[in-house]
Design a protein around this motif. Structure first.
Motif, PDB file in Angstrom:
ATOM      1  N   LEU A 166     -22.482  16.098  10.122  1.00 49.07           N
ATOM      2  CA  LEU A 166     -22.884  14.795   9.602  1.00 49.07           C
ATOM      3  C   LEU A 166     -21.662  14.159   8.955  1.00 49.07           C
ATOM      4  O   LEU A 166     -20.979  14.791   8.139  1.00 49.07           O
ATOM      5  CB  LEU A 166     -24.001  14.943   8.561  1.00 49.07           C
ATOM      6  N   GLU A 167     -21.373  12.908   9.318  1.00 47.26           N
ATOM      7  CA  GLU A 167     -20.262  12.174   8.719  1.00 47.26           C
ATOM      8  C   GLU A 167     -20.832  11.012   7.930  1.00 47.26           C
ATOM      9  O   GLU A 167     -21.536  10.166   8.462  1.00 47.26           O
ATOM     10  CB  GLU A 167     -19.295  11.658   9.787  1.00 47.26           C
ATOM     11  N   VAL A 168     -20.516  10.983   6.641  1.00 42.67           N
ATOM     12  CA  VAL A 168     -20.977   9.918   5.752  1.00 42.67           C
ATOM     13  C   VAL A 168     -19.747   9.139   5.303  1.00 42.67           C
ATOM     14  O   VAL A 168     -18.836   9.697   4.689  1.00 42.67           O
ATOM     15  CB  VAL A 168     -21.724  10.486   4.528  1.00 42.67           C
ATOM     16  N   THR A 169     -19.720   7.851   5.621  1.00 42.28           N
ATOM     17  CA  THR A 169     -18.610   6.982   5.229  1.00 42.28           C
ATOM     18  C   THR A 169     -19.092   6.071   4.111  1.00 42.28           C
ATOM     19  O   THR A 169     -20.070   5.343   4.267  1.00 42.28           O
ATOM     20  CB  THR A 169     -18.120   6.143   6.420  1.00 42.28           C
ATOM     21  N   LEU A 170     -18.379   6.129   2.976  1.00 43.03           N
ATOM     22  CA  LEU A 170     -18.758   5.345   1.800  1.00 43.03           C
ATOM     23  C   LEU A 170     -17.582   4.497   1.337  1.00 43.03           C
ATOM     24  O   LEU A 170     -16.504   5.033   1.079  1.00 43.03           O
ATOM     25  CB  LEU A 170     -19.175   6.279   0.659  1.00 43.03           C
ATOM     26  N   PRO A 171     -17.765   3.165   1.238  1.00 46.78           N
ATOM     27  CA  PRO A 171     -16.688   2.335   0.687  1.00 46.78           C
ATOM     28  C   PRO A 171     -16.523   2.628  -0.808  1.00 46.78           C
ATOM     29  O   PRO A 171     -17.508   2.752  -1.530  1.00 46.78           O
ATOM     30  CB  PRO A 171     -17.153   0.899   0.930  1.00 46.78           C
TER      31      PRO A 171
ATOM     32  N   LYS B 165       0.840  -1.199   0.000  1.00 51.34           N
ATOM     33  CA  LYS B 165       0.000   0.000   0.000  1.00 51.34           C
ATOM     34  C   LYS B 165       0.872   1.245   0.000  1.00 51.34           C
ATOM     35  O   LYS B 165       1.964   1.257   0.557  1.00 51.34           O
ATOM     36  CB  LYS B 165      -0.909   0.036   1.230  1.00 51.34           C
ATOM     37  N   ASP B 166       0.352   2.280  -0.639  1.00 50.34           N
ATOM     38  CA  ASP B 166       1.039   3.568  -0.611  1.00 50.34           C
ATOM     39  C   ASP B 166       0.027   4.644  -0.223  1.00 50.34           C
ATOM     40  O   ASP B 166      -1.162   4.367  -0.127  1.00 50.34           O
ATOM     41  CB  ASP B 166       1.709   3.869  -1.948  1.00 50.34           C
ATOM     42  N   PRO B 167       0.445   5.871  -0.002  1.00 53.00           N
ATOM     43  CA  PRO B 167      -0.492   6.909   0.437  1.00 53.00           C
ATOM     44  C   PRO B 167      -1.399   7.460  -0.661  1.00 53.00           C
ATOM     45  O   PRO B 167      -2.148   8.394  -0.421  1.00 53.00           O
ATOM     46  CB  PRO B 167       0.412   8.020   0.972  1.00 53.00           C
ATOM     47  N   SER B 168      -1.368   6.908  -1.849  1.00 51.88           N
ATOM     48  CA  SER B 168      -2.188   7.440  -2.940  1.00 51.88           C
ATOM     49  C   SER B 168      -3.665   7.106  -2.734  1.00 51.88           C
ATOM     50  O   SER B 168      -4.029   6.222  -1.959  1.00 51.88           O
ATOM     51  CB  SER B 168      -1.719   6.871  -4.280  1.00 51.88           C
ATOM     52  N   SER B 169      -4.515   7.794  -3.457  1.00 53.64           N
ATOM     53  CA  SER B 169      -5.955   7.556  -3.343  1.00 53.64           C
ATOM     54  C   SER B 169      -6.340   6.207  -3.927  1.00 53.64           C
ATOM     55  O   SER B 169      -7.411   5.688  -3.628  1.00 53.64           O
ATOM     56  CB  SER B 169      -6.731   8.674  -4.033  1.00 53.64           C
ATOM     57  N   MET B 170      -5.494   5.615  -4.749  1.00 59.78           N
ATOM     58  CA  MET B 170      -5.788   4.315  -5.350  1.00 59.78           C
ATOM     59  C   MET B 170      -5.849   3.214  -4.290  1.00 59.78           C
ATOM     60  O   MET B 170      -6.537   2.224  -4.458  1.00 59.78           O
ATOM     61  CB  MET B 170      -4.720   3.987  -6.401  1.00 59.78           C
ATOM     62  N   CYS B 171      -5.145   3.386  -3.200  1.00 59.88           N
ATOM     63  CA  CYS B 171      -5.096   2.363  -2.151  1.00 59.88           C
ATOM     64  C   CYS B 171      -6.104   2.613  -1.033  1.00 59.88           C
ATOM     65  O   CYS B 171      -6.127   1.875  -0.050  1.00 59.88           O
ATOM     66  CB  CYS B 171      -3.688   2.292  -1.563  1.00 59.88           C
ATOM     67  N   CYS B 172      -6.922   3.626  -1.127  1.00 57.04           N
ATOM     68  CA  CYS B 172      -7.888   3.953  -0.080  1.00 57.04           C
ATOM     69  C   CYS B 172      -9.124   3.074  -0.211  1.00 57.04           C
ATOM     70  O   CYS B 172      -9.587   2.799  -1.306  1.00 57.04           O
ATOM     71  CB  CYS B 172      -8.270   5.423  -0.146  1.00 57.04           C
ATOM     72  N   GLU B 173      -9.655   2.668   0.927  1.00 61.02           N
ATOM     73  CA  GLU B 173     -10.813   1.784   0.942  1.00 61.02           C
ATOM     74  C   GLU B 173     -12.137   2.527   1.096  1.00 61.02           C
ATOM     75  O   GLU B 173     -13.174   2.007   0.720  1.00 61.02           O
ATOM     76  CB  GLU B 173     -10.707   0.769   2.093  1.00 61.02           C
ATOM     77  N   ALA B 174     -12.120   3.723   1.665  1.00 59.34           N
ATOM     78  CA  ALA B 174     -13.371   4.427   1.936  1.00 59.34           C
ATOM     79  C   ALA B 174     -13.187   5.927   1.781  1.00 59.34           C
ATOM     80  O   ALA B 174     -12.072   6.441   1.788  1.00 59.34           O
ATOM     81  CB  ALA B 174     -13.859   4.107   3.347  1.00 59.34           C
ATOM     82  N   MET B 175     -14.328   6.581   1.653  1.00 58.35           N
ATOM     83  CA  MET B 175     -14.355   8.029   1.545  1.00 58.35           C
ATOM     84  C   MET B 175     -15.223   8.551   2.689  1.00 58.35           C
ATOM     85  O   MET B 175     -16.325   8.045   2.927  1.00 58.35           O
ATOM     86  CB  MET B 175     -14.977   8.413   0.201  1.00 58.35           C
ATOM     87  N   LEU B 176     -14.718   9.534   3.407  1.00 53.24           N
ATOM     88  CA  LEU B 176     -15.444  10.139   4.516  1.00 53.24           C
ATOM     89  C   LEU B 176     -15.811  11.561   4.116  1.00 53.24           C
ATOM     90  O   LEU B 176     -14.943  12.357   3.791  1.00 53.24           O
ATOM     91  CB  LEU B 176     -14.591  10.151   5.780  1.00 53.24           C
ATOM     92  N   VAL B 177     -17.104  11.851   4.116  1.00 53.66           N
ATOM     93  CA  VAL B 177     -17.585  13.196   3.799  1.00 53.66           C
ATOM     94  C   VAL B 177     -18.105  13.802   5.087  1.00 53.66           C
ATOM     95  O   VAL B 177     -19.060  13.291   5.679  1.00 53.66           O
ATOM     96  CB  VAL B 177     -18.694  13.165   2.722  1.00 53.66           C
ATOM     97  N   LYS B 178     -17.460  14.890   5.534  1.00 53.20           N
ATOM     98  CA  LYS B 178     -17.893  15.607   6.743  1.00 53.20           C
ATOM     99  C   LYS B 178     -18.632  16.860   6.296  1.00 53.20           C
ATOM    100  O   LYS B 178     -18.082  17.683   5.575  1.00 53.20           O
ATOM    101  CB  LYS B 178     -16.691  16.005   7.593  1.00 53.20           C
ATOM    102  N   ILE B 179     -19.875  16.986   6.769  1.00 53.42           N
ATOM    103  CA  ILE B 179     -20.714  18.105   6.360  1.00 53.42           C
ATOM    104  C   ILE B 179     -21.149  18.877   7.594  1.00 53.42           C
ATOM    105  O   ILE B 179     -21.777  18.320   8.497  1.00 53.42           O
ATOM    106  CB  ILE B 179     -21.958  17.607   5.584  1.00 53.42           C
ATOM    107  N   LYS B 180     -20.811  20.165   7.653  1.00 50.01           N
ATOM    108  CA  LYS B 180     -21.202  21.037   8.768  1.00 50.01           C
ATOM    109  C   LYS B 180     -22.645  21.487   8.536  1.00 50.01           C
ATOM    110  O   LYS B 180     -22.964  22.083   7.507  1.00 50.01           O
ATOM    111  CB  LYS B 180     -20.308  22.273   8.837  1.00 50.01           C
ATOM    112  N   LEU B 181     -23.521  21.226   9.519  1.00 47.56           N
ATOM    113  CA  LEU B 181     -24.933  21.600   9.428  1.00 47.56           C
ATOM    114  C   LEU B 181     -25.350  22.351  10.689  1.00 47.56           C
ATOM    115  O   LEU B 181     -26.007  21.778  11.569  1.00 47.56           O
ATOM    116  CB  LEU B 181     -25.802  20.354   9.227  1.00 47.56           C
ATOM    117  N   PRO B 182     -25.001  23.635  10.811  1.00 44.10           N
ATOM    118  CA  PRO B 182     -25.391  24.391  12.004  1.00 44.10           C
ATOM    119  C   PRO B 182     -26.913  24.538  12.111  1.00 44.10           C
ATOM    120  O   PRO B 182     -27.604  24.659  11.108  1.00 44.10           O
ATOM    121  CB  PRO B 182     -24.734  25.752  11.821  1.00 44.10           C
ATOM    122  N   ASP B 183     -27.402  24.517  13.329  1.00 38.22           N
ATOM    123  CA  ASP B 183     -28.835  24.684  13.627  1.00 38.22           C
ATOM    124  C   ASP B 183     -29.697  23.658  12.896  1.00 38.22           C
ATOM    125  O   ASP B 183     -30.758  23.973  12.377  1.00 38.22           O
ATOM    126  CB  ASP B 183     -29.302  26.108  13.272  1.00 38.22           C
ATOM    127  N   THR B 184     -29.225  22.408  12.849  1.00 38.02           N
ATOM    128  CA  THR B 184     -29.960  21.342  12.170  1.00 38.02           C
ATOM    129  C   THR B 184     -30.065  20.142  13.096  1.00 38.02           C
ATOM    130  O   THR B 184     -29.127  19.820  13.826  1.00 38.02           O
ATOM    131  CB  THR B 184     -29.236  20.932  10.867  1.00 38.02           C
TER     132      THR B 184
END
Length: 190
Positions: free
Chosen positions: A174-179, A108-127
């Motif tokens: 909100l944290e969305v984790t997607l393989p 494995k190397d640090p490139s995006s090709m070797c990543c298993e998941a994507m984490l999307v962090k979304i700031k939602l104030p007053d929600t």
């Protein structure tokens, strides 16, 4: 001085005649060239029939585009919607063990090709978590709340069914984790 002027005028006329004769000769040679002179490496071999790409063939004469030409998630784009887009961050995740960190055994190397998941962090104030409507496709994330809307084209294809979402009230995030679907899984052995 006049003699020199007359001489130079004669020289110019002689030069002009010489150049025009040379130009006529080149034109004559160009006309007499065989058609094979304009051929290149692409003309070697039997002539091939050019096939029409089926991607742009219309199935219905009234259709002006095919479904393959429209980007996924474009049906959610609404320019008249006044809701702002929340701040978000996309992080790529990779499972790394001691054998990877210290010995480099897994390749494995640090490139995006070797990543298993994507984490999307979304700031939602007053929600509140109950106000969030989330729809995830292979390459598109659609988030709607009463105050915010986010239509996000994802940088890598994902397994939308295997993802998970978690809302943190204290951080209003909100944290969305997607393989991710990795094209070279035979190299990136899990």
């Amino acid at each position: 001085m006049e003699c020199l002027g007359a001489s130079s005028a004669q020289n110019l006329q002689a030069l002009s005649a010489l150049l025009s004769a040379q130009q006529e000769e080149e034109d004559e040679n160009y006309k007499n060239k065989t058609p094979s002179a304009g051929l290149g490496p692409g003309h070697i071999g039997p002539p091939t029939k050019k096939e029409v790409s089926t991607a742009y063939v219309k199935k219905n004469s009234k259709d002006i585009w095919s479904e393959e030409e429209v980007a996924e998630g474009s049906q959610y784009d609404d320019l008249a919607d006044p809701r702002p887009q929340p701040k978000y961050e996309i992080l790529l995740k990779q499972s790394v063990g001691t054998e990877d960190l210290f010995l480099g055994l897994s390749g494995k190397d640090p490139s995006s090709m070797c990543c298993e998941a994507m984490l999307v962090k979304i700031k939602l104030p007053d929600t509140k978590a109950t106000d969030v409507v989330l729809d995830v496709k292979e390459k598109f994330l659609d988030l709607r709340t009463p105050k915010y809307k986010l239509g996000l084209h994802l940088p890598h294809p994902t397994h939308s069914r295997g993802g998970k979402a978690q809302f943190f009230s204290e951080r209003e995030e909100l944290e969305v984790t997607l393989p991710t679907k990795r094209p070279m899984d035979f190299i990136n052995l899990q």
